[in-house]
Enzyme design. Sequence first.
Site, PDB file in Angstrom:
ATOM      1  N   ASP A 119      44.479  43.203  29.784  1.00  0.00           N
ATOM      2  CA  ASP A 119      45.266  41.984  29.977  1.00  0.00           C
ATOM      3  C   ASP A 119      45.123  40.993  28.827  1.00  0.00           C
ATOM      4  OD1 ASP A 119      46.482  42.593  32.409  1.00  0.00           O
ATOM      5  OD2 ASP A 119      44.812  41.817  33.587  1.00  0.00           O
ATOM      6  N   ASP A 176      39.482  45.977  40.892  1.00  0.00           N
ATOM      7  CA  ASP A 176      40.156  44.870  40.233  1.00  0.00           C
ATOM      8  C   ASP A 176      40.204  43.658  41.169  1.00  0.00           C
ATOM      9  OD1 ASP A 176      41.761  44.092  37.819  1.00  0.00           O
ATOM     10  OD2 ASP A 176      43.292  43.728  39.341  1.00  0.00           O
ATOM     11  N   GLU A 187      35.119  43.911  39.027  1.00  0.00           N
ATOM     12  CA  GLU A 187      35.847  43.109  38.029  1.00  0.00           C
ATOM     13  C   GLU A 187      35.715  41.651  38.469  1.00  0.00           C
ATOM     14  OE1 GLU A 187      38.317  40.539  36.753  1.00  0.00           O
ATOM     15  OE2 GLU A 187      39.687  41.631  38.060  1.00  0.00           O
TER      16      GLU A 187
END
Length: 494
Positions: free
Chosen positions: A385, A288, A332
Amino acid sequence: MEACREAGVLCHISSLPGKYGIGSFGNEAYRFAKFLKKCGVKYWQVLPLVQTGYGDSPYSSVSCTSGNPYFIDLEKLAQDGLLTKYELAEARHEPGSVSYGSLYNERYVTLRKAFSRFNFDDAKFRAFVKSGAAEDYALFMTAKRVYGENFLYWEEPLKFRDPEALEKLRTDFHEEYLFWNFLQYEFGMQWRALKEYCNSLGIQIIGDIPLYVAADSADVWAHPELFKLDSDLRPTKVAGVPPDYFSETGQLWGNPIYDWAAHEKEGFAWWTNRLESALATYDVVRIDHFRGIDRYYEIPAFAETAVKGEWKEGPGEKLFANVGGKGRIIAEDLGIMDDGVKALREKLGFPGMKVLLFAFDGNEKNEFLPENIGENSVCYTGTHDNDTVAGYVQTLATEDFLLFRSRVAQTLQEEGVYVKLGEHGEGFPEAFCRLALASDARLAVLPVQDLLGLGNEARMNYPGTDDGNWRFRLDRLPAGVAGKLRHWIKLYRR
């Protein structure tokens, strides 16, 4: 990742249905794996499996290598003679979203009952404790239980990890220390059994690790020299992102910033161990906020907004010099990108992420449009998200909806995907799922919410908010869409 076209489904463990208030490594997880096998899905993606901290977020943990005790299957504990039928019944919750407050107040009581019947002299458990696999976590959680508070407020010998203070904690509160080891021991055994079962079905697990760790964590407490802290162990710089289209003041995350010079001095040993641990836990690892490895945004610790931060050079490819299994990492690479991030990802060979919900802004060069998605990519309809596809469509004003529908319809026609888009949002989740599967991306991952066509009541997270997130749960396993998904996977050669 295999160099062929494959499909995955994103569904966090917490979102699985079940009797005990949150998804677990129990029967529902095995049934979900069977569902994926039936559909021809080769990848099951989950969010971080860590013990959650502030805000119940799996991206903010008390330890970046911990396992979430809530995921331990209580029925397996009962089978092992550690819980009674009455205690199982007491632990049941009504179906619905996750109530973290209730779990916090109730689940540890149940787990302590199981621990009270556990054989501490079990050879495998003794070996686990001796290995130190959960040592920093167990000491940290013991101190939390005994002294409470942020570790910054503990007495100085313990705060600064004086060896005598650590030994006194371990000795004086030995049963508490063993309890936290027990939780990680049970978590590890149950997770490995589930992963082995998935692998036996030909399904690989995609895991997720955040770039940063929480300020009040065993990670910072055990390795303060690796972070930008003052002499009192308080962060001097914190993480976030600068102002952009979505926020005039940016995002102030508050995670302590790594002292990359200190990491490099030790040969990036802490990070190498963290990545190797993740690669042992999962088959594939998504990093991430990968952009922070090339350049990261740091903000003065006591700033009220992210406006006055600065971009700094990150460790780049040096971070991965001693990491094995680099072919099993996904970057990501969303958010504020630049040529440096793209060059780093391409040099390392990591596939990046393409999110279809970001594609339809009218820009023909938009990198998320299906026609612009390359093979070394993982294509998603959306992420944890974002709005769900159905939820996003429902938020659009009439004029914006008509424009959005027109753009999506044009792309469907160009890609040879035949789905009728209705006047009230009908068809959009299916259209996005099929566009992802039809894309050139080596792997297409469908969030279970979009696979089921759910609205924003099923959204996982609203960034920038601390309450009400990560609560989505399935009412039941999505067996009704198995035939449709299996057909799509065959149709698009996945």
